[in-house]
Enzyme design. Structure first.
Site, PDB file in Angstrom:
ATOM      1  N   ASP A   1       7.849   0.007   1.330  1.00 42.94           N
ATOM      2  CA  ASP A   1       6.995   0.912   1.779  1.00 42.94           C
ATOM      3  C   ASP A   1       6.450   1.048   0.254  1.00 42.94           C
ATOM      4  O   ASP A   1       6.799   1.484  -1.305  1.00 42.94           O
ATOM      5  CB  ASP A   1       7.748   2.052   1.730  1.00 42.94           C
ATOM      6  CG  ASP A   1       8.713   2.864   0.793  1.00 42.94           C
ATOM      7  OD1 ASP A   1       8.409   2.963  -0.245  1.00 42.94           O
ATOM      8  OD2 ASP A   1      10.252   3.143   1.638  1.00 42.94           O
ATOM      9  N   VAL A   2       5.243   1.978   0.121  1.00 44.12           N
ATOM     10  CA  VAL A   2       4.403   1.634  -0.382  1.00 44.12           C
ATOM     11  C   VAL A   2       4.662   3.066  -2.048  1.00 44.12           C
ATOM     12  O   VAL A   2       4.263   3.068  -3.312  1.00 44.12           O
ATOM     13  CB  VAL A   2       3.100   3.056  -0.598  1.00 44.12           C
ATOM     14  CG1 VAL A   2       3.714   4.270  -0.014  1.00 44.12           C
ATOM     15  CG2 VAL A   2       2.045   2.672  -2.062  1.00 44.12           C
TER      16      VAL A   2
END
Length: 153
Positions: free
Chosen positions: A19-20
């Site tokens: 994920d970011v």
């Protein structure tokens, strides 16, 4: 993918996701079968994460991870996982599947919040200490073959 300067870049895909807010090791390939052998839970390939937690890890964490944790919105528990206490608020977690935000959700199920998350290893491959964030390198033939066998040994 835009950071990679290689021919036929449009054929590439990541082996799993980050994920970011997560840093660390990500593999990129054009081989779907190789990807499947690494990410499929049935092959039980280890993914190792270092998690910085908002609060100290609870006393029963090792037992809870070992038995599998039912995540919010799911009916069945995760596969058993192992957790190593590095410090009161730093834990190394080894999982063998990759559900949506799984690591963060597992710690949340124990009443904790992951402040930083870093993937250190996939199967036998550990992220190179000399690679800066955003840098990449090609895997060796030996590494590709070892990853294809990971979890089946």
């Amino acid at each position: 993918m835009n950071l990679i300067d290689i021919e036929k870049r449009d054929r590439l895909h990541t082996v799993g996701r980050l994920d970011v807010e997560t840093t660390g090791l990500i593999l990129i390939t054009d081989d779907g079968q190789w990807t499947h052998r690494i990410i499929s839970p049935k092959h039980r390939c280890d993914k190792v994460y270092l998690a910085t937690l908002a609060a100290p890890l609870c006393e029963e964490a090792e037992a809870r991870f070992a038995e599998g944790i039912v995540l919010d919105g799911e009916d069945r528990p995760t596969l058993p996982a192992t957790v190593e206490r590095v410090s009161p608020t730093l834990a190394r977690l080894t999982i063998q599947e990759g559900k949506y935000h799984q690591v963060r959700r597992m710690f949340a199920a124990l009443g904790n919040h992951v402040e930083q998350l870093h993937r250190e290893r996939i199967g036998p491959l550990t992220l190179d200490n000399d690679l800066a964030p955003g840098e990449s390198r090609f895997l060796t033939t030996e590494e590709v073959n070892a990853l294809a066998r990971a979890g089946d040994e």
